[in-house]
Scaffold this active site. Structure first.
Site, short mmCIF file in Angstrom:
data_model
loop_
_atom_site.label_atom_id
_atom_site.label_comp_id
_atom_site.label_asym_id
_atom_site.label_seq_id
_atom_site.Cartn_x
_atom_site.Cartn_y
_atom_site.Cartn_z
N GLN A 49 -0.08 -39.68 -37.87
CA GLN A 49 0.47 -38.40 -37.40
C GLN A 49 1.86 -38.40 -38.03
OE1 GLN A 49 2.29 -35.72 -36.69
NE2 GLN A 49 3.26 -36.83 -35.02
N SER A 99 8.46 -45.73 -44.30
CA SER A 99 9.14 -44.45 -44.49
C SER A 99 10.66 -44.57 -44.43
CB SER A 99 8.68 -43.50 -43.38
OG SER A 99 9.52 -42.38 -43.32
N GLU A 146 12.40 -42.56 -43.04
CA GLU A 146 12.75 -42.14 -41.67
C GLU A 146 13.19 -43.35 -40.84
OE1 GLU A 146 12.70 -38.88 -41.13
OE2 GLU A 146 13.07 -38.90 -38.98
N TYR A 204 8.05 -41.41 -34.13
CA TYR A 204 7.39 -41.67 -35.41
C TYR A 204 8.07 -42.83 -36.13
CZ TYR A 204 6.43 -40.93 -40.42
OH TYR A 204 6.11 -41.12 -41.75
N HIS A 217 8.53 -37.04 -50.06
CA HIS A 217 7.86 -36.60 -51.29
C HIS A 217 6.93 -35.44 -50.95
CE1 HIS A 217 5.92 -40.18 -49.64
NE2 HIS A 217 4.75 -39.62 -49.97
P1 NAP Z 1 -0.26 -36.18 -44.41
O1 NAP Z 1 -0.46 -35.19 -45.50
O2 NAP Z 1 0.17 -35.73 -43.06
O3 NAP Z 1 -1.62 -37.00 -44.29
C1 NAP Z 1 -1.85 -37.87 -43.20
C2 NAP Z 1 -3.32 -38.26 -43.16
O4 NAP Z 1 -3.53 -39.08 -42.00
C3 NAP Z 1 -4.28 -37.05 -43.05
O5 NAP Z 1 -5.43 -37.33 -43.79
C4 NAP Z 1 -4.60 -37.06 -41.55
O6 NAP Z 1 -5.82 -36.46 -41.22
C5 NAP Z 1 -4.65 -38.56 -41.30
N1 NAP Z 1 -4.61 -38.86 -39.86
C6 NAP Z 1 -3.72 -38.39 -38.95
N2 NAP Z 1 -4.04 -38.88 -37.73
C7 NAP Z 1 -5.15 -39.63 -37.90
C8 NAP Z 1 -5.98 -40.38 -37.01
N3 NAP Z 1 -5.75 -40.45 -35.70
N4 NAP Z 1 -7.03 -41.05 -37.53
C9 NAP Z 1 -7.32 -40.99 -38.83
N5 NAP Z 1 -6.59 -40.28 -39.72
C10 NAP Z 1 -5.52 -39.62 -39.25
O7 NAP Z 1 0.80 -37.30 -44.87
P2 NAP Z 1 1.27 -37.72 -46.35
O8 NAP Z 1 2.47 -36.91 -46.69
O9 NAP Z 1 0.10 -37.78 -47.25
O10 NAP Z 1 1.82 -39.20 -46.06
C11 NAP Z 1 0.97 -40.34 -46.18
C12 NAP Z 1 1.56 -41.49 -45.39
O11 NAP Z 1 2.87 -41.79 -45.88
C13 NAP Z 1 1.74 -41.22 -43.90
O12 NAP Z 1 1.51 -42.44 -43.23
C14 NAP Z 1 3.20 -40.82 -43.76
O13 NAP Z 1 3.65 -41.13 -42.48
C15 NAP Z 1 3.82 -41.70 -44.83
N6 NAP Z 1 5.05 -41.18 -45.46
C16 NAP Z 1 5.08 -39.93 -45.96
C17 NAP Z 1 6.21 -39.47 -46.60
C18 NAP Z 1 6.30 -38.09 -47.17
O14 NAP Z 1 7.42 -37.63 -47.44
N7 NAP Z 1 5.18 -37.44 -47.45
C19 NAP Z 1 7.33 -40.34 -46.73
C20 NAP Z 1 7.24 -41.62 -46.23
C21 NAP Z 1 6.09 -42.06 -45.60
P3 NAP Z 1 -5.88 -34.86 -40.84
O15 NAP Z 1 -5.81 -34.12 -42.16
O16 NAP Z 1 -7.18 -34.72 -40.14
O17 NAP Z 1 -4.69 -34.58 -39.96
O1 G4F Z 2 10.20 -31.55 -43.89
P1 G4F Z 2 10.51 -32.30 -42.65
O2 G4F Z 2 9.70 -32.01 -41.45
O3 G4F Z 2 10.47 -33.84 -43.05
P2 G4F Z 2 11.08 -35.15 -42.36
O4 G4F Z 2 11.38 -34.94 -40.93
O5 G4F Z 2 12.21 -35.60 -43.22
O6 G4F Z 2 9.85 -36.16 -42.45
C1 G4F Z 2 9.08 -36.30 -43.64
O7 G4F Z 2 9.66 -37.30 -44.45
C2 G4F Z 2 9.65 -38.64 -43.88
C3 G4F Z 2 10.32 -39.55 -44.91
O8 G4F Z 2 11.71 -39.57 -44.69
C4 G4F Z 2 8.20 -39.02 -43.63
F1 G4F Z 2 8.17 -40.30 -43.16
C5 G4F Z 2 7.57 -38.08 -42.66
O9 G4F Z 2 6.20 -38.42 -42.48
C6 G4F Z 2 7.65 -36.66 -43.24
O10 G4F Z 2 6.82 -36.61 -44.38
O11 G4F Z 2 12.04 -32.06 -42.24
C7 G4F Z 2 13.09 -32.26 -43.16
C8 G4F Z 2 14.39 -31.72 -42.58
C9 G4F Z 2 14.69 -32.22 -41.16
O12 G4F Z 2 16.04 -32.56 -41.11
C10 G4F Z 2 14.44 -31.01 -40.26
O13 G4F Z 2 15.24 -30.98 -39.09
O14 G4F Z 2 14.28 -30.30 -42.47
C11 G4F Z 2 14.82 -29.90 -41.23
N1 G4F Z 2 14.25 -28.59 -40.85
C12 G4F Z 2 14.97 -27.45 -40.64
N2 G4F Z 2 14.16 -26.44 -40.29
C13 G4F Z 2 12.95 -28.33 -40.62
C14 G4F Z 2 12.90 -26.97 -40.27
N3 G4F Z 2 11.85 -29.10 -40.69
C15 G4F Z 2 10.65 -28.52 -40.43
N4 G4F Z 2 9.52 -29.28 -40.52
N5 G4F Z 2 10.54 -27.19 -40.06
C16 G4F Z 2 11.64 -26.38 -39.97
O15 G4F Z 2 11.53 -25.20 -39.64
#
Ligand code: NAP
Ligand code: G4F
Length: 336
Positions: free
Chosen positions: A87, A131, A133, A158, A188
């Site tokens: 999540q 992450s 985060e 998280y 990303h």
């Molecule tokens: P995402 O698009 O939200 O994908 C998350 C995946 O996990 C989806 O396939 C989702 O399925 C699945 N999932 C969620 N809850 C689950 C559950 N209970 N059981 C099985 N599968 C479940 O995330 P992403 O951006 O690809 O990121 C991939 C990983 O990297 C995540 O662990 C995220 O926390 C981590 N991460 C992401 C970023 C970023 O900036 N993107 C940065 C650092 C770390 P559904 O489609 O059904 O929800």
């Molecule tokens: O796009 P965000 O929701 O990403 P956030 O919170 O940085 O988390 C993402 O990156 C993490 C890596 O650092 C991952 F681990 C995590 O799974 C996820 O992919 O928010 C970015 C920023 C925050 O500061 C938030 O407060 O944007 C600000 N923001 C302002 N208005 C908003 C909004 N974020 C969201 N989602 N929606 C808004 O309306």
């Protein structure tokens, strides 16, 4: 199946990163076993194009169910496991703290135990999606940003769960000699980014405003700074980590930080919409109980050891996301 073919298991295969990683591994000649949870509506849009590939196999899975992991590992005996499921929405984790934590913590532990069981002599390699985060509300002491040794100060359910999973992965590496790596990935994004993350929310809104389908965009904190890269670049780093002689931890980041305001500047200028302040309204519902104000990553180790380099910076990323959303909205209008 070709016996020389490597098998990779990917959890969260239909997520943003899972889809790009699947493409990368299939192109490298892997068999990919993609694990996804059951949902009441179909959500395989990011991987539908991979379904006809005979080397792409799907199985149902849930982070909260260890039995499916053990069955999958017994059936496929993977060479590499990429744990991407979570999540992953930080704001949602304040509303669903138990669900978020239980999935990330227990889900990681189940996978590490399964790797240990099916691969006692350590052939199976493991990737953990850690992450940025995890750095929380601390500030980097170096001008170059957070590095692998910077203290972790998580401020959301998280992030706390990701710290647990990160430390557990390091613990299994040290205790049992498992080839396990943590990729500390900074934000990303891509045209496949979920629409509730801020970048995609902005590019979708700009495309809809351009086509007269939306009038305003409601956002929370615009002052937070993020180190934004492209997911396609970042999945390559995941794979490179598992090709090293030993497991380790690596930061993956561009080394540039921008505020949400700067992302808005870039997108609205590129969309030729003028000043974004005409459209953006502050909405307190999008503020968080705790905020991570500043993220900037120092990926020197990944660049030197893995030979990894990002191809996208924020500007190129924002433009490619807007172009993709604009094209999608335009084609939907033609269809009407
Ligand atoms: P995402 O698009 O939200 O994908 C998350 C995946 O996990 C989806 O396939 C989702 O399925 C699945 N999932 C969620 N809850 C689950 C559950 N209970 N059981 C099985 N599968 C479940 O995330 P992403 O951006 O690809 O990121 C991939 C990983 O990297 C995540 O662990 C995220 O926390 C981590 N991460 C992401 C970023 C970023 O900036 N993107 C940065 C650092 C770390 P559904 O489609 O059904 O929800
Ligand atoms: O796009 P965000 O929701 O990403 P956030 O919170 O940085 O988390 C993402 O990156 C993490 C890596 O650092 C991952 F681990 C995590 O799974 C996820 O992919 O928010 C970015 C920023 C925050 O500061 C938030 O407060 O944007 C600000 N923001 C302002 N208005 C908003 C909004 N974020 C969201 N989602 N929606 C808004 O309306």
């Amino acid at each position: 199946m070709n016996m020389d073919m490597k098998t990779a298991v990917i959890t969260g295969v239909n997520g943003q990163d899972g889809s790009y990683l699947s493409e990368l591994l299939l192109a490298k000649g892997y068999r990919v076993v993609g694990l996804k949870r059951r949902t009441s509506t179909i959500n395989t849009g990011r991987i539908d194009h991979l379904m006809p590939n005979p080397n792409f196999v799907m199985r149902y899975y849930d982070l909260h169910d260890a039995s499916c992991i053990n069955r999958t590992f017994d059936e496929f005996r993977p060479d590499e496991v990429y744990n991407l499921a979570a999540q992953s929405h930080v704001a949602v984790s304040f509303e669903l703290p138990e669900y978020t934590s239980d999935g990330i913590c227990r889900g990681t532990l189940n996978l590490l135990e399964a790797v240990r069981r099916v691969s006692p002599s350590h052939e199976c390699r493991y990737y953990q999606a850690s992450s940025s985060e995890m750095y929380g509300d601390s500030l980097p002491t170096e001008e170059t940003g957070f590095n692998e040794k910077s203290p972790l100060c998580p401020v959301s359910p998280y992030a706390v769960a990701k710290v647990y999973a990160h430390h557990m992965t390091q613990t299994y590496r040290k205790a049992y000699g498992i080839h396990a790596s943590c990729g500390i990935l900074f934000n990303h994004e891509s045209p496949r980014r979920g629409e509730t993350f801020v970048t995609r929310k902005i590019t979708m809104a700009a495309a809809k405003i351009r086509h007269g389908l939306q009038k305003e965009l409601r956002l929370g904190n615009l002052d937070a700074r993020r180190d934004w890269g492209h997911a396609k670049d970042y999945v390559e780093a995941m794979w490179l980590m598992l090709q090293q002689p030993k497991g380790d931890d690596y930061i993956v980041a561009t080394g540039q930080t921008h505020s949400i305001r700067e992302f808005l500047d870039e997108v609205f200028a590129y969309a030729d919409l003028g000043d974004w302040k005409q459209y953006v309204r502050f909405d307190a519902r999008f503020l968080r109980a705790n905020e991570v104000p500043f993220l900037l990553g120092d990926s020197t180790k990944a660049r030197q050891t893995l030979g990894w380099r990002p191809k996208y910076d924020m500007r190129k990323l924002a433009q490619s996301m807007y172009r993709s959303d604009q094209a999608m909205i335009a084609s939907a209008q033609v269809a009407y």
